[in-house]
Write an enzyme that holds these catalytic residues in place. Structure first.
Site, PDB file in Angstrom:
ATOM      1  N   ASP A 128       0.839  -1.191   0.000  1.00 16.31           N
ATOM      2  CA  ASP A 128       0.000   0.000   0.000  1.00 16.31           C
ATOM      3  C   ASP A 128       0.880   1.250   0.000  1.00 16.31           C
ATOM      4  O   ASP A 128       2.019   1.227   0.487  1.00 16.31           O
ATOM      5  CB  ASP A 128      -0.901   0.023   1.236  1.00 16.31           C
ATOM      6  CG  ASP A 128      -1.900  -1.116   1.245  1.00 16.31           C
ATOM      7  OD1 ASP A 128      -2.220  -1.631   0.156  1.00 16.31           O
ATOM      8  OD2 ASP A 128      -2.348  -1.496   2.343  1.00 16.31           O
ATOM      9  N   LYS A 129       0.345   2.328  -0.507  1.00 16.33           N
ATOM     10  CA  LYS A 129       1.097   3.581  -0.593  1.00 16.33           C
ATOM     11  C   LYS A 129       1.791   3.912   0.721  1.00 16.33           C
ATOM     12  O   LYS A 129       2.976   4.281   0.739  1.00 16.33           O
ATOM     13  CB  LYS A 129       0.148   4.723  -0.981  1.00 16.33           C
ATOM     14  CG  LYS A 129       0.788   6.105  -0.939  1.00 16.33           C
ATOM     15  CD  LYS A 129      -0.222   7.204  -1.217  1.00 16.33           C
ATOM     16  CE  LYS A 129       0.413   8.583  -1.055  1.00 16.33           C
ATOM     17  NZ  LYS A 129      -0.572   9.676  -1.273  1.00 16.33           N
TER      18      LYS A 129
END
Length: 344
Positions: free
Chosen positions: A153-154
């Protein structure tokens, strides 16, 4: 007819590969046979090349990927040079842990999106790798691009592997799909689990009301989720206020660790999606420490280690990334004896 009479013209820059079908290959689909016989090409890539007119059987064009293989026939597949990838190279600093001709292992910082998407075409890991290794990318799916075989995830930091060749991409994708690797995460979670270790086996699917979120859902019915298994172990407890948990994935669902920990009542500190209210255990922290944890701007989740077999040499490789500074500061505050960061 699956074969035309005029074979496609061969460009000087094409990579021409040929193989004679052995007796045991008779009756096999042409795309399946060629993918197994020609190293470094996935079946989907071979199928696309056949459909684009880049395959021949005994000198005649082969147009149908599903055509049955004929024993003793000579098959040829021409692979055009990789075309430039659509994402543009950008000089974004990368922390490289290992690199060779086939792959790159790096420590992804929090805040870096892995792959370009609508509305977010620049400033991604793919853009950075294109700038770092553009001349070494031999082509994946016909494009000179890095092969993303898994994602973080970012706002999750930690170890990632990226393929530079189609051969590495195919092998690494298979390893991740079969879980034939070692991968561990560190999560700073609210509260203290009742046991020192455990498993969370609960199916994950889209949230019924918010399609941008995942949730633990039922095993049957229209909204049945996919099986999901997370194994965890308590690394450290900070009274009963917070815990540092080591997590291993038995499956690879979207947001899996974050969803599972929230499901058992121990959401990840700072999680903007699955931490829905101020946890009761926050009251056990001294005010400065409590404020720091509640204000933490991302999920406190870090992919600490990754081990896998090299897709070409077969050597077992293992990599570890230290906790990023922001998570390390939280742990230091919780450990600070002067502030008495937590109470039992």
């Amino acid at each position: 007819m699956s074969a035309a009479t005029t074979p496609p013209a061969l460009h000087p820059a094409d990579d021409l590969r040929e193989v004679v079908a052995p007796p045991e290959a008779a009756g096999t689909r042409a795309d399946r046979f060629l993918a197994s016989a020609l190293e470094g090409l996935s079946r989907s890539r071979v199928k696309a090349l056949i459909e684009a007119g880049h395959a021949m059987r005994d000198g005649a064009a082969l147009a149908d990927p599903a055509e049955s293989v004929r024993a003793g026939a000579r098959y040829a597949l021409r692979i055009p040079p990789a075309v430039p990838a659509a994402p543009q190279p950008q000089a974004i600093p990368l922390t490289i842990l290992f690199e060779d001709a086939d792959l790159i292992v790096l420590d992804k910082p929090a805040g870096l999106v892995v792959h370009p998407a609508p509305g977010n075409q620049q400033g991604t890991l793919v853009n950075a790798v294109l700038a770092h290794a553009a001349e070494d990318l031999t082509g994946i799916g016909g494009e000179a691009r890095p092969g993303i075989v898994h994602r973080l995830d970012k706002d999750t930091s930690g170890v990632m592997v990226v393929a530079k060749t189609e051969r590495a991409h195919t092998a690494l994708s298979a390893a991740f799909a079969s879980r034939d690797l070692d991968r561990e995460y560190l999560a700073l979670a609210w509260g203290l689990p009742a046991t020192a270790a455990g498993e969370i086996e609960a199916p994950i699917g889209r949230h019924a009301m918010d399609r941008k979120r995942m949730a633990v859902v039922g095993k049957q019915g229209a909204r049945a989720g996919k099986p999901a298994l997370t194994r965890w172990r308590l690394e450290r407890g900070f009274g009963t206020a917070a815990s540092l948990l080591r997590c291993r994935l038995g499956t690879g669902r979207t947001h899996q660790i974050r969803v599972h920990l929230a499901h058992i009542g121990h959401p990840v500190v700072g999680d903007p999606v699955y931490l829905r209210r101020v946890p009761a255990s926050a009251r056990l922290l001294a005010e400065p420490v409590r404020d720091a944890l509640l204000a933490f701007p991302r999920q406190a989740l870090h992919a600490e280690s990754l081990g896998f077999r090299h897709p070409v040499t077969g050597e077992h490789l293992s990599f570890k990334a230290p906790l990023p500074p922001d998570m390390a500061r939280l742990l230091a505050m919780l450990d600070n004896p002067v502030s008495k960061g937590y109470s039992a």
